[in-house]
Design a protein around this motif. Structure first.
Motif, PDB file in Angstrom:
ATOM      1  N   ALA A   1     -34.724  -7.068  -8.193  1.00 49.40           N
ATOM      2  CA  ALA A   1     -34.338  -8.095  -7.223  1.00 49.40           C
ATOM      3  C   ALA A   1     -34.991  -7.852  -5.866  1.00 49.40           C
ATOM      4  O   ALA A   1     -35.475  -8.782  -5.221  1.00 49.40           O
ATOM      5  CB  ALA A   1     -32.820  -8.149  -7.075  1.00 49.40           C
ATOM      6  N   PHE A   2     -35.028  -6.582  -5.432  1.00 49.55           N
ATOM      7  CA  PHE A   2     -35.635  -6.287  -4.130  1.00 49.55           C
ATOM      8  C   PHE A   2     -37.132  -6.577  -4.111  1.00 49.55           C
ATOM      9  O   PHE A   2     -37.694  -6.844  -3.056  1.00 49.55           O
ATOM     10  CB  PHE A   2     -35.359  -4.847  -3.701  1.00 49.55           C
ATOM     11  CG  PHE A   2     -34.055  -4.691  -2.991  1.00 49.55           C
ATOM     12  CD1 PHE A   2     -33.862  -5.236  -1.728  1.00 49.55           C
ATOM     13  CD2 PHE A   2     -33.003  -4.007  -3.576  1.00 49.55           C
ATOM     14  CE1 PHE A   2     -32.644  -5.109  -1.066  1.00 49.55           C
ATOM     15  CE2 PHE A   2     -31.786  -3.868  -2.914  1.00 49.55           C
ATOM     16  CZ  PHE A   2     -31.608  -4.420  -1.663  1.00 49.55           C
ATOM     17  N   LEU A   3     -37.772  -6.537  -5.264  1.00 45.80           N
ATOM     18  CA  LEU A   3     -39.201  -6.849  -5.320  1.00 45.80           C
ATOM     19  C   LEU A   3     -39.468  -8.330  -5.560  1.00 45.80           C
ATOM     20  O   LEU A   3     -40.617  -8.749  -5.603  1.00 45.80           O
ATOM     21  CB  LEU A   3     -39.883  -6.016  -6.409  1.00 45.80           C
ATOM     22  CG  LEU A   3     -39.993  -4.531  -6.136  1.00 45.80           C
ATOM     23  CD1 LEU A   3     -40.711  -3.830  -7.274  1.00 45.80           C
ATOM     24  CD2 LEU A   3     -40.689  -4.249  -4.817  1.00 45.80           C
ATOM     25  N   THR A   4     -38.412  -9.115  -5.717  1.00 46.49           N
ATOM     26  CA  THR A   4     -38.546 -10.552  -5.955  1.00 46.49           C
ATOM     27  C   THR A   4     -38.433 -11.283  -4.624  1.00 46.49           C
ATOM     28  O   THR A   4     -37.370 -11.264  -3.997  1.00 46.49           O
ATOM     29  CB  THR A   4     -37.446 -11.042  -6.922  1.00 46.49           C
ATOM     30  OG1 THR A   4     -37.531 -10.280  -8.133  1.00 46.49           O
ATOM     31  CG2 THR A   4     -37.584 -12.514  -7.238  1.00 46.49           C
ATOM     32  N   PRO A   5     -39.523 -11.929  -4.173  1.00 44.10           N
ATOM     33  CA  PRO A   5     -39.476 -12.572  -2.853  1.00 44.10           C
ATOM     34  C   PRO A   5     -38.554 -13.798  -2.794  1.00 44.10           C
ATOM     35  O   PRO A   5     -37.938 -14.052  -1.763  1.00 44.10           O
ATOM     36  CB  PRO A   5     -40.923 -12.961  -2.572  1.00 44.10           C
ATOM     37  CG  PRO A   5     -41.676 -12.762  -3.828  1.00 44.10           C
ATOM     38  CD  PRO A   5     -40.835 -11.975  -4.773  1.00 44.10           C
TER      39      PRO A   5
ATOM     40  N   ALA B   1     -34.055 -16.391  -7.124  1.00 45.54           N
ATOM     41  CA  ALA B   1     -34.393 -15.582  -8.300  1.00 45.54           C
ATOM     42  C   ALA B   1     -33.848 -14.166  -8.136  1.00 45.54           C
ATOM     43  O   ALA B   1     -33.336 -13.571  -9.090  1.00 45.54           O
ATOM     44  CB  ALA B   1     -35.904 -15.557  -8.499  1.00 45.54           C
ATOM     45  N   ALA B   2     -33.942 -13.635  -6.916  1.00 41.86           N
ATOM     46  CA  ALA B   2     -33.421 -12.288  -6.658  1.00 41.86           C
ATOM     47  C   ALA B   2     -31.909 -12.259  -6.860  1.00 41.86           C
ATOM     48  O   ALA B   2     -31.364 -11.292  -7.411  1.00 41.86           O
ATOM     49  CB  ALA B   2     -33.779 -11.842  -5.242  1.00 41.86           C
ATOM     50  N   ARG B   3     -31.223 -13.317  -6.441  1.00 42.22           N
ATOM     51  CA  ARG B   3     -29.762 -13.355  -6.573  1.00 42.22           C
ATOM     52  C   ARG B   3     -29.341 -13.276  -8.042  1.00 42.22           C
ATOM     53  O   ARG B   3     -28.333 -12.644  -8.369  1.00 42.22           O
ATOM     54  CB  ARG B   3     -29.205 -14.619  -5.912  1.00 42.22           C
ATOM     55  CG  ARG B   3     -27.693 -14.601  -5.886  1.00 42.22           C
ATOM     56  CD  ARG B   3     -27.052 -15.733  -5.158  1.00 42.22           C
ATOM     57  NE  ARG B   3     -27.907 -16.879  -4.945  1.00 42.22           N
ATOM     58  CZ  ARG B   3     -27.753 -17.730  -3.959  1.00 42.22           C
ATOM     59  NH1 ARG B   3     -26.796 -17.554  -3.088  1.00 42.22           N
ATOM     60  NH2 ARG B   3     -28.548 -18.762  -3.833  1.00 42.22           N
TER      61      ARG B   3
END
Length: 201
Positions: free
Chosen positions: A90-94, A98-100
């Motif tokens: 998630a932390f690498l997903t800008p 999508a990160a949530r």
């Protein structure tokens, strides 16, 4: 840039763990403990890669950990490790939406790990911190966006660069702790699997 010896040692250790798990998998593909070690090693190795390579390794780690859960659905260390993998992903997903999704999965896995081992302080802390992760991600993204806008400006860009560096450092601190914890689980698992036999009586 030279890599510190401690990082080289960790890289070597987890590359060895990955290869050992891969070899063990060829002999017994239904060993949930081995799949957990493999997923944990991949997660550790991901922090030494570029962003794209890191994401590939995390996805591979998630698949190994999910395979371990198919074999042993209540394996609390696998549940916890999978929570870490989804948090890192998630932390690498800008994209925040999508990160949530990944943060929600991570929280669910942390909750399941706590349900299976309610006295484990590491699991409890992971569950507690996972509730704050989406907010931290949003702040990191916001600061990154603000930095890009400020970079177009003149003298203010130095101040913003300092803030971005602090936020970037925080992001890597969080990811580092998550991955370190996963590494400890992998190391303990490897140590358990290589215990010498008791001495003869």
């Amino acid at each position: 840039m030279e890599i510190p010896q401690s990082d080289l040692d960790r890289l070597f250790f987890f590359e060895h763990a990955r290869k050992a798990a891969e070899a063990s998998f060829a002999k017994d593909p239904l060993d949930a403990e081995n799949l957990t070690r493999w997923g944990g090693a991949l997660l550790e190795l991901s922090q030494f890669q570029t962003m794209a390579e890191s994401m590939k390794l995390m996805i591979d780690a998630i698949s190994k950990l999910e395979a371990a859960l198919e074999i042993s659905p209540r394996k609390h260390d696998t549940l916890w490790c999978l929570g870490n993998a989804y948090t890192s992903h998630a932390f690498l997903t800008p994209d925040f939406d999508a990160a949530r999704v990944s943060f929600n999965k991570a929280s669910e896995y942390f909750k399941q790990a706590v349900d299976e081992d309610p006295t484990n302080e590491l699991y409890l802390k992971s569950l507690e911190v996972s509730a704050k992760a989406p907010e931290l991600h949003l702040e990191i993204q916001r600061q990154g966006f603000n930095q890009q806008v400020a970079a177009a400006g003149s003298s203010a860009s130095n101040v913003k660069a300092s803030k971005k560096k602090k936020n970037s450092d925080l992001k890597y601190d969080v990811l580092g702790w998550v991955i370190l914890a996963a590494g400890i689980i992998v190391w303990v698992g490897m140590a358990k699997s290589h215990v010498p036999p008791p001495p003869p009586r």
